[in-house]
Design a protein around this motif. Structure first.
Motif, PDB file in Angstrom:
ATOM      1  N   THR A 125      85.385 -31.723  56.913  1.00 46.69           N
ATOM      2  CA  THR A 125      85.030 -33.051  57.688  1.00 46.69           C
ATOM      3  C   THR A 125      83.658 -32.916  58.551  1.00 46.69           C
ATOM      4  O   THR A 125      82.730 -33.819  58.483  1.00 46.69           O
ATOM      5  N   VAL A 126      83.585 -31.781  59.321  1.00 50.41           N
ATOM      6  CA  VAL A 126      82.711 -31.451  60.134  1.00 50.41           C
ATOM      7  C   VAL A 126      81.321 -31.029  59.215  1.00 50.41           C
ATOM      8  O   VAL A 126      80.188 -31.792  59.297  1.00 50.41           O
ATOM      9  N   PHE A 127      81.674 -30.382  58.341  1.00 47.13           N
ATOM     10  CA  PHE A 127      80.578 -30.038  57.275  1.00 47.13           C
ATOM     11  C   PHE A 127      79.958 -31.111  56.453  1.00 47.13           C
ATOM     12  O   PHE A 127      78.811 -31.438  56.359  1.00 47.13           O
ATOM     13  N   SER A 128      80.962 -32.115  56.152  1.00 48.77           N
ATOM     14  CA  SER A 128      80.368 -33.215  55.102  1.00 48.77           C
ATOM     15  C   SER A 128      79.745 -34.198  56.124  1.00 48.77           C
ATOM     16  O   SER A 128      78.654 -34.740  55.498  1.00 48.77           O
ATOM     17  N   LYS A 129      80.006 -34.380  57.323  1.00 49.06           N
ATOM     18  CA  LYS A 129      79.302 -35.215  58.314  1.00 49.06           C
ATOM     19  C   LYS A 129      77.791 -34.594  58.175  1.00 49.06           C
ATOM     20  O   LYS A 129      76.833 -35.226  58.086  1.00 49.06           O
ATOM     21  N   LEU A 130      77.710 -33.194  58.506  1.00 48.63           N
ATOM     22  CA  LEU A 130      76.087 -32.417  58.699  1.00 48.63           C
ATOM     23  C   LEU A 130      75.539 -33.070  57.219  1.00 48.63           C
ATOM     24  O   LEU A 130      74.306 -33.142  57.499  1.00 48.63           O
ATOM     25  N   ILE A 131      76.058 -32.781  55.987  1.00 48.75           N
ATOM     26  CA  ILE A 131      75.358 -33.028  54.710  1.00 48.75           C
ATOM     27  C   ILE A 131      75.072 -34.277  54.687  1.00 48.75           C
ATOM     28  O   ILE A 131      73.947 -34.662  54.373  1.00 48.75           O
ATOM     29  N   SER A 132      75.889 -35.406  55.300  1.00 46.72           N
ATOM     30  CA  SER A 132      75.586 -36.734  54.912  1.00 46.72           C
ATOM     31  C   SER A 132      74.544 -37.210  55.968  1.00 46.72           C
ATOM     32  O   SER A 132      73.456 -37.866  55.251  1.00 46.72           O
ATOM     33  N   ASP A 133      74.375 -36.454  56.753  1.00 46.14           N
ATOM     34  CA  ASP A 133      73.285 -36.493  57.913  1.00 46.14           C
ATOM     35  C   ASP A 133      71.983 -36.322  57.428  1.00 46.14           C
ATOM     36  O   ASP A 133      70.921 -37.030  57.508  1.00 46.14           O
ATOM     37  N   ILE A 134      71.956 -35.278  56.782  1.00 46.90           N
ATOM     38  CA  ILE A 134      70.913 -34.430  56.018  1.00 46.90           C
ATOM     39  C   ILE A 134      70.264 -35.228  54.710  1.00 46.90           C
ATOM     40  O   ILE A 134      69.277 -35.660  54.916  1.00 46.90           O
ATOM     41  N   GLU A 135      71.245 -35.734  54.047  1.00 46.53           N
ATOM     42  CA  GLU A 135      70.956 -36.571  52.896  1.00 46.53           C
ATOM     43  C   GLU A 135      70.437 -38.010  53.449  1.00 46.53           C
ATOM     44  O   GLU A 135      69.425 -38.454  52.678  1.00 46.53           O
ATOM     45  N   TYR A 136      70.797 -38.484  54.384  1.00 42.77           N
ATOM     46  CA  TYR A 136      70.474 -39.782  54.881  1.00 42.77           C
ATOM     47  C   TYR A 136      68.856 -39.519  55.330  1.00 42.77           C
ATOM     48  O   TYR A 136      67.995 -40.397  55.159  1.00 42.77           O
ATOM     49  N   LEU A 137      68.628 -38.485  56.200  1.00 42.14           N
ATOM     50  CA  LEU A 137      67.332 -37.974  56.614  1.00 42.14           C
ATOM     51  C   LEU A 137      66.378 -38.090  55.290  1.00 42.14           C
ATOM     52  O   LEU A 137      65.435 -38.623  55.551  1.00 42.14           O
ATOM     53  N   ALA A 138      66.785 -37.422  54.402  1.00 40.54           N
ATOM     54  CA  ALA A 138      65.921 -37.330  53.119  1.00 40.54           C
ATOM     55  C   ALA A 138      65.585 -38.443  52.630  1.00 40.54           C
ATOM     56  O   ALA A 138      64.590 -38.984  51.898  1.00 40.54           O
ATOM     57  N   THR A 139      66.563 -39.832  52.618  1.00 43.24           N
ATOM     58  CA  THR A 139      66.182 -40.985  52.274  1.00 43.24           C
ATOM     59  C   THR A 139      65.560 -41.708  53.047  1.00 43.24           C
ATOM     60  O   THR A 139      64.662 -42.613  52.578  1.00 43.24           O
ATOM     61  N   MET A 140      65.626 -41.543  54.173  1.00 42.39           N
ATOM     62  CA  MET A 140      64.979 -42.564  55.342  1.00 42.39           C
ATOM     63  C   MET A 140      63.675 -41.911  55.979  1.00 42.39           C
ATOM     64  O   MET A 140      62.841 -42.407  56.672  1.00 42.39           O
ATOM     65  N   SER A 141      63.262 -40.634  55.288  1.00 39.23           N
ATOM     66  CA  SER A 141      62.021 -40.234  55.892  1.00 39.23           C
ATOM     67  C   SER A 141      60.640 -40.918  55.269  1.00 39.23           C
ATOM     68  O   SER A 141      60.707 -41.565  54.309  1.00 39.23           O
ATOM     69  N   LYS A 142      59.900 -40.887  56.464  1.00 38.61           N
ATOM     70  CA  LYS A 142      58.652 -41.930  56.066  1.00 38.61           C
ATOM     71  C   LYS A 142      57.278 -41.165  55.657  1.00 38.61           C
ATOM     72  O   LYS A 142      56.453 -41.733  55.595  1.00 38.61           O
ATOM     73  N   PHE A 143      57.731 -39.836  55.501  1.00 36.38           N
ATOM     74  CA  PHE A 143      56.433 -38.855  55.247  1.00 36.38           C
ATOM     75  C   PHE A 143      56.350 -38.956  53.588  1.00 36.38           C
ATOM     76  O   PHE A 143      57.339 -39.079  52.697  1.00 36.38           O
TER      77      PHE A 143
END
Length: 143
Positions: A125-143
């Motif tokens: 659960t703790v690890f999956s939350k971290l991965i979800s946040d990273i994947e979300y960041l990858a989709t939302m990045s403006k660069f």
């Protein structure tokens, strides 16, 4: 793996995290895990003037983007906190081998801290939350 002695060098987790955050531009973050039959790897490192975030699937670059200082620092902090939570957990005495292992590793110069876990356990659960946040960041990045 791991340099668990790294944590022992510091009086508490906050001091340990501060060491990596104080000079965060010198830090490299690597997360390796399996999902299904696919090997995943996330690598984040400084490449002036930004940070490169690379997401690999089966050794092929799936996504690559630039992130700014603040996003990298936040990502590094969350990864170190996640690794710290997993590090403090007592060793799991499972008899069967883990089929879904993961590793969170942070390297700064010669120092390296890494922690291993199993996605099939309550650590997931703790690890999956971290991965979800990273994947979300990858989709939302403006660069």
């Amino acid at each position: 793996f791991p340099s668990h002695d790294m944590v022992g060098k510091y009086s508490n987790q906050e001091e340990f995290i501060d060491v990596y955050l104080n000079d965060y531009k010198a830090s490299v973050l690597e997360i390796v895990f399996e999902r299904g039959h696919t090997a995943h790897r996330i690598l984040v490192y400084h490449k002036d003037p930004f940070y490169q975030l690379q997401i690999f699937r089966d050794k092929q670059v799936y996504k690559e983007l630039k992130i700014d200082d603040n996003k990298f620092r936040e990502l590094l902090l969350r990864s170190l906190q996640t690794a710290g939570v997993l590090y403090r957990k007592p060793a799991n005495k499972e008899v069967s081998p883990c089929r879904t292992p993961f590793v969170i590793a942070v390297k700064k110069g010669e120092e390296k801290f890494s922690v291993e876990g199993c996605r099939a356990s309550d650590e997931s659960t703790v690890f999956s939350k971290l991965i979800s946040d990273i994947e979300y960041l990858a989709t939302m990045s403006k660069f």
